[in-house]
Design an enzyme around this catalytic site. Structure first.
Site, mmCIF file in Angstrom:
data_model
loop_
_atom_site.group_PDB
_atom_site.id
_atom_site.type_symbol
_atom_site.label_atom_id
_atom_site.label_comp_id
_atom_site.label_asym_id
_atom_site.label_seq_id
_atom_site.Cartn_x
_atom_site.Cartn_y
_atom_site.Cartn_z
ATOM 1 N N GLY A 116 0.797 -1.211 0.000
ATOM 2 C CA GLY A 116 0.000 0.000 0.000
ATOM 3 C C GLY A 116 0.825 1.254 0.000
ATOM 4 O O GLY A 116 0.320 2.317 0.341
ATOM 5 N N CYS A 117 2.090 1.180 -0.357
ATOM 6 C CA CYS A 117 2.970 2.339 -0.231
ATOM 7 C C CYS A 117 3.668 2.616 -1.532
ATOM 8 O O CYS A 117 4.171 1.698 -2.176
ATOM 9 C CB CYS A 117 4.001 2.076 0.865
ATOM 10 S SG CYS A 117 5.137 3.437 1.104
ATOM 11 N N GLY A 118 3.712 3.875 -1.925
ATOM 12 C CA GLY A 118 4.331 4.212 -3.183
ATOM 13 C C GLY A 118 5.700 4.826 -3.077
ATOM 14 O O GLY A 118 6.420 4.896 -4.060
ATOM 15 N N CYS A 120 8.001 4.277 -0.236
ATOM 16 C CA CYS A 120 8.750 3.756 0.895
ATOM 17 C C CYS A 120 10.244 3.754 0.601
ATOM 18 O O CYS A 120 10.674 3.367 -0.473
ATOM 19 C CB CYS A 120 8.301 2.329 1.204
ATOM 20 S SG CYS A 120 6.587 2.199 1.719
#
Length: 278
Positions: A116-118, A120
């Site tokens: 869910g992270c773009g 990181c």
């Protein structure tokens, strides 16, 4: 029998024992769940990134990720890909051209990607520059609005892993008429799009001749990946973010959201979706 029962497990899924509660009663069942493993991307022997991903279509993932991260500027800079099981996951050994490796060493940053992270793992806000797209030239291809809905409907029917587990995203590529020609799935929406791009590049398909559809929201990074891959249009089943809309406008990408139920909303470059387009 539901999708989680029986003996067949598609690639990227595995079976677990679970307890199902329904109508006041509980029963033991065998359920299909999506696999999610650490996948290390190793360039010329140097580990660059570890992503949590579904362990299927990993050669496609390696190519798409390499392009999206600007590690290579062209698929021809990738000479060889080997996928090997490691102690705690999977290692993808990628051999790239010396020029690409030099650029990678100059900009290398260790990062752990999460589904869910773009962004990181970036080292500073200087990296986050929407103007630094390095996108391919996006042609002014036109599409009939009906093509979006034809492609999105076909995508829903082609999600084998999601039908089995209910836990993965999909990204698909359709031609100008909306015929869906390629689909990739992954627990991570970013990974699914990387896999799609990689599959198209490996098959030498002109990404600009069609458009991408995704079963997720359209975030900044999804638009960034679409622009760098040369997609003229990105259609999402859900909403975009404000930053994604801004980037799509800058990059020349038509961004459509809420493509479902016979409706859609166009957020940038609406001229590409014309009723008279063929």
């Amino acid at each position: 029998m539901n999708a989680g029962e029986g003996f067949f497990a598609p690639p990227g899924a595995s079976r677990v024992l679970a307890a199902r509660w329904q109508d006041g009663a509980s029963e033991g069942v065998s359920e299909l769940v999506a696999e999610e493993l650490p996948v290390a991307l190793v360039y010329n022997g140097i580990s660059h990134a570890v992503m949590l991903a579904t362990p299927r279509d990993l050669e496609d993932f390696a190519v798409g990720f390499s392009l999206a991260e600007r590690i290579v500027r062209d698929a021809r800079d990738i000479y060889d890909i080997d996928v090997d099981e490691a102690a705690h996951g999977i290692a993808i050994e990628i051999r790239i051209a010396s020029g690409a490796m030099m650029r990678l060493k100059e900009t290398r940053r260790a990062r752990l990607g999460r589904t869910g992270c773009g962004l990181c793992g970036i080292e500073s806000l200087d990296w986050f520059d929407g103007d630094d797209l390095d996108a391919r030239a996006v042609p002014d291809t036109r599409f009939p609005p009906e093509a979006l809905h034809r492609a999105m409907a076909a995508l829903a029917a082609r999600q084998e892993l999601h039908h089995a587990t209910g836990a993965v995203h999909a990204a698909g590529w359709a031609d100008a008429s909306g015929e869906l020609l390629c689909v990739r799935e992954d627990v991570g929406r970013h990974n699914a799009l990387d896999k799609l791009v990689g599959a198209l590049l490996r098959a030498k398909i002109d990404t600009a001749a069609g458009f991408a559809v995704v079963t997720s929201r359209a975030s900044f990074e999804m638009v960034q990946k679409a622009a760098r891959a040369g997609f003229p249009l990105l259609a999402a089943i859900s909403a975009p973010t404000a930053l994604a809309v801004q980037l799509a406008g800058q990059a020349g990408v038509t961004l459509a959201g809420f493509v479902r139920g016979g409706r859609h909303v166009i957020y940038s470059h609406p001229q590409r979706l014309a009723p008279e387009a063929v």
